[in-house]
Design a protein around this motif. Structure first.
Motif, mmCIF file in Angstrom:
data_model
loop_
_atom_site.group_PDB
_atom_site.id
_atom_site.type_symbol
_atom_site.label_atom_id
_atom_site.label_comp_id
_atom_site.label_asym_id
_atom_site.label_seq_id
_atom_site.Cartn_x
_atom_site.Cartn_y
_atom_site.Cartn_z
ATOM 1 N N GLN A 96 50.138 12.356 -38.696
ATOM 2 C CA GLN A 96 50.223 11.268 -38.792
ATOM 3 C C GLN A 96 51.909 11.486 -37.446
ATOM 4 O O GLN A 96 52.899 11.865 -38.382
ATOM 5 C CB GLN A 96 50.890 10.445 -39.790
ATOM 6 C CG GLN A 96 51.244 8.899 -39.248
ATOM 7 C CD GLN A 96 52.478 8.084 -39.636
ATOM 8 O OE1 GLN A 96 52.998 8.510 -40.434
ATOM 9 N NE2 GLN A 96 52.976 6.993 -39.796
ATOM 10 N N SER A 97 52.344 10.386 -37.359
ATOM 11 C CA SER A 97 53.998 10.442 -36.539
ATOM 12 C C SER A 97 53.685 11.841 -36.125
ATOM 13 O O SER A 97 53.495 12.541 -35.068
ATOM 14 C CB SER A 97 54.567 9.519 -37.690
ATOM 15 O OG SER A 97 56.218 9.382 -36.687
ATOM 16 N N MET A 98 55.494 12.607 -36.448
ATOM 17 C CA MET A 98 55.834 13.068 -35.944
ATOM 18 C C MET A 98 54.271 14.473 -35.898
ATOM 19 O O MET A 98 54.361 15.232 -35.377
ATOM 20 C CB MET A 98 57.154 14.033 -36.853
ATOM 21 C CG MET A 98 57.720 15.589 -36.072
ATOM 22 S SD MET A 98 58.818 15.773 -37.094
ATOM 23 C CE MET A 98 57.685 16.540 -38.909
ATOM 24 N N GLY A 122 50.619 8.761 -32.883
ATOM 25 C CA GLY A 122 51.674 9.813 -32.193
ATOM 26 C C GLY A 122 50.872 10.770 -31.766
ATOM 27 O O GLY A 122 49.139 10.993 -31.993
ATOM 28 N N GLY A 123 51.686 11.812 -31.350
ATOM 29 C CA GLY A 123 50.128 13.042 -30.544
ATOM 30 C C GLY A 123 50.919 12.690 -29.105
ATOM 31 O O GLY A 123 50.157 13.224 -28.264
ATOM 32 N N LEU A 124 51.368 11.186 -29.074
ATOM 33 C CA LEU A 124 50.855 11.282 -27.117
ATOM 34 C C LEU A 124 52.658 11.130 -26.797
ATOM 35 O O LEU A 124 53.527 11.191 -26.808
ATOM 36 C CB LEU A 124 50.513 9.263 -26.688
ATOM 37 C CG LEU A 124 49.459 9.367 -27.106
ATOM 38 C CD1 LEU A 124 48.610 7.882 -26.178
ATOM 39 C CD2 LEU A 124 47.731 10.373 -26.860
ATOM 40 N N PRO A 125 52.532 12.419 -25.236
ATOM 41 C CA PRO A 125 54.053 12.329 -25.367
ATOM 42 C C PRO A 125 54.687 10.924 -24.459
ATOM 43 O O PRO A 125 54.328 9.642 -24.192
ATOM 44 C CB PRO A 125 53.950 13.334 -23.078
ATOM 45 C CG PRO A 125 52.845 13.755 -23.809
ATOM 46 C CD PRO A 125 51.627 12.598 -25.073
ATOM 47 N N LEU A 126 56.610 10.895 -25.181
ATOM 48 C CA LEU A 126 56.695 9.796 -25.187
ATOM 49 C C LEU A 126 57.619 9.829 -24.188
ATOM 50 O O LEU A 126 57.916 10.547 -23.215
ATOM 51 C CB LEU A 126 58.061 9.845 -26.223
ATOM 52 C CG LEU A 126 57.406 10.424 -28.053
ATOM 53 C CD1 LEU A 126 58.906 10.097 -29.187
ATOM 54 C CD2 LEU A 126 57.014 8.847 -28.460
ATOM 55 N N PRO A 127 57.318 8.550 -23.045
ATOM 56 C CA PRO A 127 57.703 8.513 -21.979
ATOM 57 C C PRO A 127 59.749 8.415 -22.222
ATOM 58 O O PRO A 127 59.850 7.240 -22.712
ATOM 59 C CB PRO A 127 56.981 7.813 -21.439
ATOM 60 C CG PRO A 127 56.582 6.228 -22.549
ATOM 61 C CD PRO A 127 56.281 7.933 -24.224
ATOM 62 N N ALA A 132 67.266 10.778 -19.186
ATOM 63 C CA ALA A 132 68.348 10.702 -20.272
ATOM 64 C C ALA A 132 69.188 11.532 -20.815
ATOM 65 O O ALA A 132 67.800 12.292 -20.801
ATOM 66 C CB ALA A 132 66.991 9.654 -21.048
ATOM 67 N N ASP A 133 69.698 11.101 -21.955
ATOM 68 C CA ASP A 133 70.803 12.242 -22.629
ATOM 69 C C ASP A 133 69.580 12.721 -23.657
ATOM 70 O O ASP A 133 69.954 11.394 -25.100
ATOM 71 C CB ASP A 133 71.646 11.577 -22.828
ATOM 72 C CG ASP A 133 72.393 12.744 -24.192
ATOM 73 O OD1 ASP A 133 71.574 14.030 -24.455
ATOM 74 O OD2 ASP A 133 73.177 12.328 -24.346
ATOM 75 N N PRO A 134 68.240 13.351 -24.258
ATOM 76 C CA PRO A 134 68.491 13.129 -26.054
ATOM 77 C C PRO A 134 68.196 13.654 -27.021
ATOM 78 O O PRO A 134 68.073 12.573 -28.019
ATOM 79 C CB PRO A 134 67.131 14.911 -25.761
ATOM 80 C CG PRO A 134 67.669 14.946 -24.365
ATOM 81 C CD PRO A 134 68.711 14.215 -23.527
ATOM 82 N N ASP A 135 70.407 13.332 -26.937
ATOM 83 C CA ASP A 135 71.099 13.336 -28.137
ATOM 84 C C ASP A 135 71.221 12.359 -28.505
ATOM 85 O O ASP A 135 71.536 11.618 -29.371
ATOM 86 C CB ASP A 135 71.925 14.118 -27.984
ATOM 87 C CG ASP A 135 71.689 15.675 -28.368
ATOM 88 O OD1 ASP A 135 70.724 15.706 -29.223
ATOM 89 O OD2 ASP A 135 72.182 16.397 -28.214
ATOM 90 N N GLY A 205 63.603 16.047 -33.882
ATOM 91 C CA GLY A 205 63.278 14.685 -32.991
ATOM 92 C C GLY A 205 63.663 15.415 -31.690
ATOM 93 O O GLY A 205 62.801 14.519 -30.795
ATOM 94 N N ARG A 206 64.758 15.964 -32.028
ATOM 95 C CA ARG A 206 65.346 16.698 -30.633
ATOM 96 C C ARG A 206 63.357 17.276 -29.452
ATOM 97 O O ARG A 206 63.518 17.257 -28.369
ATOM 98 C CB ARG A 206 66.257 17.590 -30.277
ATOM 99 C CG ARG A 206 67.379 17.757 -28.885
ATOM 100 C CD ARG A 206 68.434 18.593 -29.199
ATOM 101 N NE ARG A 206 68.993 18.052 -28.493
ATOM 102 C CZ ARG A 206 68.485 18.960 -26.703
ATOM 103 N NH1 ARG A 206 68.406 19.404 -26.401
ATOM 104 N NH2 ARG A 206 69.448 18.483 -26.073
ATOM 105 N N ASP A 207 62.939 18.105 -30.570
ATOM 106 C CA ASP A 207 62.100 19.010 -29.668
ATOM 107 C C ASP A 207 60.919 17.662 -28.975
ATOM 108 O O ASP A 207 59.847 18.317 -28.426
ATOM 109 C CB ASP A 207 61.094 19.644 -31.231
ATOM 110 C CG ASP A 207 59.579 20.952 -30.586
ATOM 111 O OD1 ASP A 207 59.907 21.207 -29.122
ATOM 112 O OD2 ASP A 207 59.301 20.668 -30.558
ATOM 113 N N LEU A 208 60.767 16.926 -30.231
ATOM 114 C CA LEU A 208 59.645 15.775 -29.376
ATOM 115 C C LEU A 208 60.284 14.870 -28.140
ATOM 116 O O LEU A 208 59.262 14.200 -27.652
ATOM 117 C CB LEU A 208 59.272 14.167 -30.074
ATOM 118 C CG LEU A 208 59.198 14.772 -31.859
ATOM 119 C CD1 LEU A 208 58.969 13.587 -32.752
ATOM 120 C CD2 LEU A 208 57.170 15.164 -31.715
#
Length: 288
Positions: A96-98, A122-127, A132-135, A205-208
């Motif tokens: 679920q989610s992450m 969850g599981g779908l690539p986040l657009p 964008a700055d990931p942080d 979170g950054r990896d996602l």
């Protein structure tokens, strides 16, 4: 429920085993959660099933396991659990989610370990825009959740009440949510805090965000039958959901083994932690 251990190369991962049946589900939770999030789903499983709900490294009873974190590392831990509890037979997998991204990576890398995969919101690539700055994106989306991890609370009851007031939980507050919050507690009276590692949450979170394209490749290359269950409402209990309908439709067309279903009248959290949606998840996990 009993606490069990999963042997991994750098130590032991904690998991919660619900049930005693020989058929196995391995479960992976969200970014600031724990295995206790799957209590409602476990209760909906038939008696010949057991659910092994992992505390992913950096969370719950696994909060002292070291990094690096990230979806590939969590996927390796999921595969270790599948091998240990499957005992030579493939198991069902839910995230679920992450945890859906980690479960997706596990099924993509080691399909022989799994009979089916259920992705929950969850599981779908986040657009994410290319520039964008990931942080900055991480701070905007997970900032409040990360801030909570360093907060302290006067008592366990105050911590429970903090969660009870969350707009996505308040209307559906139940005993499973109370058990989930109490399981997360650590620290002395007067300085209660979460057991979740802030470093793990930030790295995951950054990896996602930066790894979005890799999750698309995982989806397209899946060899395991996969069901995506998604909620119409998001992290704060309001529409739209975490996975907008156009995004779901796009990946349903791209991934040949992906089937999708909208679970009515729930949000990002209640899709997992309330009876009706939990029964839907359990039904897809145990389908022949």
């Amino acid at each position: 429920m009993e606490q069990v251990k999963v042997e991994v190369p750098d130590g032991t991962l904690t998991a919660l085993r619900f049930g005693t049946g020989p058929k196995i589900v391995v479960a992976a939770h969200g970014i600031t959660a724990s295995g206790m999030a799957f209590r409602a789903v476990a209760r909906q499983l038939p008696p010949d099933w057991s659910l092994i709900a992992l505390d992913l490294r950096g969370r719950g009873g696994s909060n002292e396991l070291p990094g690096p974190y990230g979806m590939t590392r969590h996927a390796e831990d999921i595969c270790a659990a599948a091998e240990q509890f499957g005992q030579g037979r493939p198991v069902a997998l839910v995230g679920q989610s992450m945890g859906a991204y980690a479960a997706l990576r596990a099924a993509a890398r080691r399909p022989e370990l799994f009979t089916r995969l259920v992705l929950v919101d969850g599981g779908l690539p986040l657009p994410v825009p290319a520039d964008a700055d990931p942080d900055a994106v991480l701070a905007a989306t997970l900032g409040p959740a990360i801030a909570r991890l360093s907060d302290t609370f006067a008592s366990e009851e105050v911590y429970v009440d903090f969660f009870r007031a969350h707009p996505a939980l308040a209307a559906d507050w139940n005993d499973d949510m109370i058990a989930y919050v109490r399981y997360d507690v650590t620290g002395p009276h007067g300085a209660i805090r979460s057991r979740v590692s802030g470093d793990a949450v930030r790295e995951d979170g950054r990896d996602l965000l930066v790894g979005a394209a890799s999750f698309g490749a995982d989806l397209v290359g899946l060899a395991v039958p996969t069901m995506l269950l998604h909620a119409p409402r998001g992290m704060f209990g309001q529409e739209p959901g975490m996975l907008p309908a156009p995004l779901v439709a796009h990946w349903r067309e791209q991934a040949p083994h992906l089937v999708t279903e909208l679970v009515e009248d729930c949000n990002h959290y209640t899709i997992l932690m309330t009876e009706g949606p939990a029964a839907v998840i359990a039904r897809h996990l145990t389908a022949e």
